[in-house]
Scaffold this motif. Structure first.
Motif: not given
Lengths: 316, 316
Positions: A88, B44, A132-133, A124, B81-86, B46-50
């Motif tokens: 992906w 946060d 931001s990341d 998606a 999927e909204r958060y892409q590969w993460m 704004t961060r996909a990881a969070d």
């Protein structure tokens, strides 16, 4: 950020490249040229990272040779999803690369759902995203979607398309052998189901009409029979068709001519395997393995010519 | 590696947990309890990881409280999927966690395509995968798929299901307001389209019959009307139904009773938002924000009771 109507942007790109041919990227690791799969970091088929790196490198080189010759690429997400999150990530990277190379990008994702879930899919797979990341990720210019839910499954995608100057291609009549099992069920008015779906697509597209006279809501239409193509063009005068599978799936180019107007507008014709794996075709055997991308380029030029000849011969 | 028939495994899990209720995981970062979204690394937006870390933690805690009370979870991939590969990475991780907790997992991915592309989707979303760098990733026990392509779009998934003791649930009759636009188009024989799709699903499921008398090819059937449920049960005596949206989408449990046999077999009933966001429901306002997972547990127990009462009252 492009906010112009997608149909207008697509037709401008077709005019500029002088062909409705678009290039389908369906990469398969096992079929890649050894010039790529012998490289360190790309040569271990048991590692997802190697497979994905090789696929990205392969597509990158194809994008470089194709960029001035076709208006758009259609990237098939399934071939990347196969490699889980790494795939992906690679898919997202290629969408950016193709856009940067000046190509329009159609994400062939065939998503479908309703309401809030469809909104998530639109975010998606179609919208640009900003985390931001992860950085700014420009989504594709258009995606393919499935109509089975009716309007509830379409609207979240067309809303995103309207907001961002993007488009959708809705599955209408596919050319696979069993497509008729559902798509050709005769309705009470004797018309096959897909003609009813065509009516819906026509109405769904009204709100996204471009200055060019076509809507940003397009339809995926297989090159099945001459009659069905003629009928669908009449029923959908403002709908751009995405005609897949020229080459590998064997659609007839002469039949396709009937969906184009005098300006050469009306559809994009997608070729995938017949072009990207051209170096495996005996027709292009005079190119060495190292010259695989030249075989791809020659195949693009040849396919452009075949399409131009077919459209010219059959012009009204 | 489980190779027993999926339908047999699902019914055994239903018997063991004594409920056909399955839990839908559709997490939305903005709706998560502050007990989670205030934590460092999860706070946060704004961060996909969070976002993804918070969603995984949320689902993990729900899986822990739900594992002994429901036979399966249905994880909706769109929300990840909204958060892409993460997000895709997080989805894969949750599939593993749920399996490890002893739950069956239905991947609500609604994929569809044909031939080689559908094989890629089956490998991506249903099969177990083994890459030396990603490790063994057990795929879900079943996924949802879309029938619009006919058999060509189904067979690559059922082939994988047969090989690996897994299953599919094919979209048949959905309960969204516009579903009828296509699914209820009257066919020449006066029957609505979805009844024709039902005939196809019945035939497609013949080769995956379990010892229990049900097939591993199931159908997604919204709780629309009593009559349509009764009709579909008669037309599809060997098909397990996945009935979504009890609670949030307001299906009627009494109507659902008609698709179950005396043993309590015939369907799974999925509830998502009404359970996972129970702590926002005034009915459970006596739980503090820190106790959010206890509100979820209470909602699971209450929903189990409602289903048991409805099935008991309406048993034939």
């Amino acid at each position: 950020m492009a906010t112009a109507n997608f149909a207008d942007r697509l037709l401008a790109a077709i005019d500029q490249r002088q062909t409705p041919l678009i290039l389908g990227l369906d990469p398969v690791y096992e079929k890649l040229p050894t010039a790529i799969t012998s490289r360190p970091g790309m040569n271990d088929s048991t590692r997802a990272a190697d497979c994905v790196s090789a696929m990205v490198e392969f597509c990158r080189q194809i994008i470089a040779v194709a960029a001035t010759h076709v208006p758009a690429v259609k990237i098939n997400s399934a071939y990347f999803e196969r490699y889980q999150w790494m795939g992906w990530q690679a898919y997202g990277r290629l969408v950016q690369e193709a856009r940067t190379a000046g190509l329009l990008v159609i994400g062939d994702v065939k998503r479908a759902d309703i309401g809030h879930t469809a909104e998530q899919y639109a975010a998606a797979t179609l919208a640009d995203s900003d985390f931001s990341d992860l950085g700014h990720l420009g989504g594709p210019d258009a995606i393919t979607i499935n109509p089975y839910f009716g309007l509830d499954g379409i609207k979240p995608f067309t809303d995103t398309a309207r907001k961002m100057g993007k488009g959708v291609f809705i599955l209408l009549r596919t050319s696979n052998p069993s497509a008729g099992e559902i798509q050709e069920i005769p309705a009470a008015d004797k018309r096959p189901l897909y003609q009813h779906v065509a009516d819906l697509i026509d109405s769904w597209g009204q709100g996204l009409m471009g200055a060019c006279g076509f809507s940003s809501v397009g339809a995926v239409v297989g090159a099945t029979t001459r009659d069905s193509l003629i009928h669908l063009r009449r029923a959908l005068p403002h709908t751009l068709f995405l005609i897949p599978g020229i080459g590998a799936q064997g659609g007839n180019l002469q039949d396709c001519a009937h969906v184009f107007d005098r300006a050469g507008h009306g559809a994009v014709i997608s070729a995938s395997r017949s072009i990207i794996f051209a170096y495996q075709d005996k027709k292009y055997a005079h190119f060495s393995d190292q010259q695989w991308s030249q075989a791809v380029l020659q195949s693009i030029l040849d396919t452009r010519s075949e399409i131009a000849a077919a459209l010219g011969e059959s012009s009204p």
